[in-house]
Design a protein around this motif. Structure first.
Motif, short mmCIF file in Angstrom:
data_model
loop_
_atom_site.label_atom_id
_atom_site.label_comp_id
_atom_site.label_asym_id
_atom_site.label_seq_id
_atom_site.Cartn_x
_atom_site.Cartn_y
_atom_site.Cartn_z
N CYS A 140 0.84 -1.20 0.00
CA CYS A 140 0.00 0.00 0.00
C CYS A 140 0.87 1.24 0.00
CB CYS A 140 -0.91 0.02 1.22
SG CYS A 140 -2.17 -1.25 1.17
N LYS A 141 0.51 2.21 -0.85
CA LYS A 141 1.29 3.44 -0.93
C LYS A 141 0.44 4.69 -0.75
CE LYS A 141 3.92 1.19 -4.44
NZ LYS A 141 4.01 1.18 -5.87
N GLY A 142 -0.84 4.58 -0.67
CA GLY A 142 -1.69 5.76 -0.56
C GLY A 142 -3.14 5.38 -0.38
N LYS A 143 -4.00 6.39 -0.50
CA LYS A 143 -5.42 6.21 -0.25
C LYS A 143 -6.03 5.13 -1.13
CE LYS A 143 -9.78 8.68 0.01
NZ LYS A 143 -10.43 9.98 0.02
N LEU A 176 -2.94 -5.63 7.51
CA LEU A 176 -3.64 -4.34 7.49
C LEU A 176 -2.79 -3.25 8.12
CD1 LEU A 176 -6.09 -2.70 6.73
CD2 LEU A 176 -7.20 -3.47 8.85
N LEU A 177 -2.10 -3.56 9.21
CA LEU A 177 -1.21 -2.58 9.83
C LEU A 177 -0.11 -2.16 8.87
CD1 LEU A 177 -0.21 -0.85 12.18
CD2 LEU A 177 0.96 -2.90 13.06
N ALA A 178 0.49 -3.10 8.18
CA ALA A 178 1.54 -2.77 7.22
C ALA A 178 1.00 -1.85 6.12
CB ALA A 178 2.12 -4.04 6.61
N CYS A 179 -0.20 -2.13 5.65
CA CYS A 179 -0.81 -1.31 4.61
C CYS A 179 -1.11 0.10 5.14
CB CYS A 179 -2.09 -1.98 4.12
SG CYS A 179 -2.78 -1.24 2.64
N ILE A 180 -1.59 0.19 6.37
CA ILE A 180 -1.88 1.49 6.99
C ILE A 180 -0.59 2.30 7.13
CG2 ILE A 180 -2.52 2.58 9.18
CD1 ILE A 180 -4.61 0.25 9.45
N LEU A 181 0.46 1.69 7.64
CA LEU A 181 1.73 2.39 7.85
C LEU A 181 2.33 2.85 6.52
CD1 LEU A 181 3.30 0.20 10.68
CD2 LEU A 181 2.20 2.45 10.91
N ALA A 182 2.27 2.01 5.51
CA ALA A 182 2.80 2.38 4.19
C ALA A 182 1.99 3.50 3.58
CB ALA A 182 2.82 1.16 3.27
N GLY A 188 1.69 9.59 2.49
CA GLY A 188 0.98 10.85 2.54
C GLY A 188 -0.50 10.78 2.87
N LEU A 189 -1.03 9.59 3.12
CA LEU A 189 -2.43 9.47 3.52
C LEU A 189 -2.52 9.78 5.01
CD1 LEU A 189 -5.29 8.71 2.59
CD2 LEU A 189 -4.78 6.36 3.26
N GLY A 190 -3.30 10.78 5.36
CA GLY A 190 -3.37 11.25 6.74
C GLY A 190 -4.15 10.35 7.67
N LYS A 191 -3.89 10.53 8.93
CA LYS A 191 -4.52 9.76 9.99
C LYS A 191 -6.05 9.81 9.89
CE LYS A 191 -4.83 10.18 15.01
NZ LYS A 191 -4.21 10.84 16.17
N GLY A 192 -6.60 11.00 9.69
CA GLY A 192 -8.05 11.15 9.61
C GLY A 192 -8.65 10.38 8.45
N PHE A 244 -1.77 14.94 7.70
CA PHE A 244 -1.29 15.85 6.69
C PHE A 244 -2.34 16.92 6.43
CE2 PHE A 244 0.72 11.77 5.99
CZ PHE A 244 2.05 12.12 5.89
N GLU A 245 -1.87 18.11 6.17
CA GLU A 245 -2.77 19.21 5.81
C GLU A 245 -3.31 18.95 4.42
OE1 GLU A 245 -3.69 21.85 7.70
OE2 GLU A 245 -2.56 20.92 9.33
N PRO A 246 -4.59 19.26 4.20
CA PRO A 246 -5.10 19.11 2.83
C PRO A 246 -4.40 20.09 1.91
CG PRO A 246 -6.77 20.05 4.30
CD PRO A 246 -5.57 19.72 5.13
N PRO A 247 -4.25 19.73 0.64
CA PRO A 247 -3.56 20.64 -0.29
C PRO A 247 -4.34 21.94 -0.45
CG PRO A 247 -4.48 18.74 -1.44
CD PRO A 247 -4.70 18.51 0.02
#
Length: 94
Positions: free
Chosen positions: A3-6, A27-33, A38-42, A89-92
């Motif tokens: 996993c690399k993003g949303k 799932l944890l590995a995918c979340i961390l990746a 750049g996918l934010g916590k929220g 991360f702050e939204p763009p």
């Protein structure tokens, strides 16, 4: 799947909901990746909350518990296994 993003996290979750099983480590590995990419916590919590609703509706209790524990640990809610620290991360700017 790495996993690399949303979209990767959403695809991973959709795949597991459709014809797989959620495991904590995968799932944890995918979340961390995804967070590192750049996918934010929220956004991660939003995706996982959607997964929880589907798992509950499908009666997949064991997997529900896995995803729920990850949400609890990410949000800092009490967990005997400790908090998972993710960057937000702050939204763009538009």
């Amino acid at each position: 799947m790495v996993c690399k993003g949303k979209l990767d996290l959403e695809a991973h979750c959709a795949s597991r909901l459709a014809n797989g099983v959620f495991t904590f480590a995968e799932l944890l590995a995918c979340i961390l990746a995804s967070n590192a990419a750049g996918l934010g916590k929220g956004e991660i919590v939003d995706i996982l909350n959607g997964v929880l609703q589907t798992l509950e509706a499908q009666g997949r209790e064991a997997e529900f518990e896995i995803v729920a524990e990850l949400v609890q640990r990410i949000t800092g809610f009490f967990s005997p296994h400790g908090v998972i620290h993710l960057r937000d991360f702050e939204p763009p700017a538009e």
